[in-house]
Design an enzyme around this catalytic site. Structure first.
Site, short mmCIF file in Angstrom:
data_model
loop_
_atom_site.label_atom_id
_atom_site.label_comp_id
_atom_site.label_asym_id
_atom_site.label_seq_id
_atom_site.Cartn_x
_atom_site.Cartn_y
_atom_site.Cartn_z
N GLU A 171 4.29 -9.22 14.12
CA GLU A 171 3.77 -9.69 15.19
C GLU A 171 4.07 -11.10 15.74
O GLU A 171 4.41 -11.31 17.01
CB GLU A 171 2.07 -9.60 15.17
CG GLU A 171 1.41 -9.38 16.50
CD GLU A 171 -0.09 -9.14 16.16
OE1 GLU A 171 -0.51 -8.97 14.93
OE2 GLU A 171 -0.85 -9.21 17.17
N ARG A 188 0.89 -1.30 0.04
CA ARG A 188 -0.11 -0.10 -0.17
C ARG A 188 0.98 1.36 0.06
O ARG A 188 0.40 2.47 -0.22
CB ARG A 188 -1.03 -0.07 1.04
CG ARG A 188 -2.23 -0.86 0.75
CD ARG A 188 -2.64 -1.42 2.19
NE ARG A 188 -2.31 -2.63 2.64
CZ ARG A 188 -2.41 -2.96 4.03
NH1 ARG A 188 -3.13 -2.29 4.71
NH2 ARG A 188 -1.71 -4.09 4.41
P1 AMP Z 1 3.85 -2.70 12.21
O1 AMP Z 1 5.28 -3.36 11.64
O2 AMP Z 1 3.31 -3.51 13.11
O3 AMP Z 1 4.11 -1.38 12.45
O4 AMP Z 1 2.79 -2.71 11.00
C1 AMP Z 1 2.61 -2.10 9.91
C2 AMP Z 1 2.19 -2.73 8.39
O5 AMP Z 1 1.44 -3.97 8.65
C3 AMP Z 1 1.87 -1.95 7.47
O6 AMP Z 1 2.48 -2.19 6.44
C4 AMP Z 1 0.25 -1.79 7.71
O7 AMP Z 1 -0.18 -1.83 6.40
C5 AMP Z 1 0.15 -3.22 8.19
N1 AMP Z 1 -0.79 -3.13 9.21
C6 AMP Z 1 -0.49 -3.52 10.71
N2 AMP Z 1 -1.70 -3.54 11.60
C7 AMP Z 1 -2.53 -3.29 10.54
C8 AMP Z 1 -4.13 -2.93 10.85
N3 AMP Z 1 -4.72 -2.97 12.03
N4 AMP Z 1 -4.90 -2.45 9.71
C9 AMP Z 1 -4.31 -2.53 8.42
N5 AMP Z 1 -2.84 -2.76 8.18
C10 AMP Z 1 -2.14 -3.02 9.37
#
Ligand code: AMP
Length: 181
Positions: free
Chosen positions: A101, A64
């Site tokens: 995660e 995205r």
């Molecule tokens: P993080 O590495 O935990 O900051 O996760 C960010 C990445 O995961 C981004 O590329 C987001 O598009 C996706 N992502 C994580 N959580 C969500 C969520 N609740 N809704 C949509 N996309 C998410």
């Protein structure tokens, strides 16, 4: 940013409960992209602090971040740098592991995509734990780029990603916030 714009952006984002797994509220920006005014205004708002300050490259995180980052790069008259999951880029790459995660994954960038001292901004749709963006910032910094900012449409502040990026010396800009995961 005025509250009516913030409201418009929040309204344009669809929430899907329990996707891709139970407990996650998936913030779906396809509905924002689908609304011409919301899409335009989100891009304008992402671009605005960085117009006219000599940004040379916009780096976007698959997938995205490609859509948003491509539009931002066009508006800044900057180049675009794709940061992709491993194995997708055809030329010589630099690679970094980043935390998800559950477990880890790896992302890559072409070794010649940024030059030392180039002013770069990083774009993705959402920051949650910040693990993905942290990996991307580290890759760019390893190649000598000056990462001026990391920009996201959505912040999930409960997950603390902003601090992780700021601790790398990179300011974070987000347009709207949602509570929870
Ligand atoms: P993080 O590495 O935990 O900051 O996760 C960010 C990445 O995961 C981004 O590329 C987001 O598009 C996706 N992502 C994580 N959580 C969500 C969520 N609740 N809704 C949509 N996309 C998410």
């Amino acid at each position: 940013m005025d509250t009516s714009l913030r409201e418009q952006l929040i309204q344009s984002i669809r929430t899907i409960e329990g996707y891709p797994k139970p407990g996650i509220q998936f913030r779906d920006i396809t509905t924002l992209l689908n609304q011409p005014k919301a899409f335009r205004r989100a891009i304008d708002e992402l671009v605005h602090p960085y117009a006219g300050i000599g940004i040379e490259q916009v780096a976007g995180i698959e997938a995205r971040g490609f859509i948003l980052g491509g539009a931002v790069a066009h508006q800044l008259s900057a180049g675009f740098v794709p940061i992709r999951k491993k194995g997708k880029l055809p030329h010589e790459t630099v690679r970094i592991a980043y935390s998800l995660e559950y477990g880890i994954d790896e992302m890559e960038m072409h070794r010649d995509a940024v030059k030392p001292k180039q002013k770069v901004i990083l774009v993705d749709d959402l920051i949650a734990t910040g693990g993905t963006a942290e990996g991307a910032v580290k890759l760019l910094q390893q190649m000598g780029a000056d990462v001026v900012a990391a920009c996201f449409v959505i912040d999930l502040p409960d997950l603390g990603g902003r601090r992780k990026i700021e601790s790398l010396g990179v300011p974070v800009r987000t347009l709207v916030e949602f509570e929870g995961h």
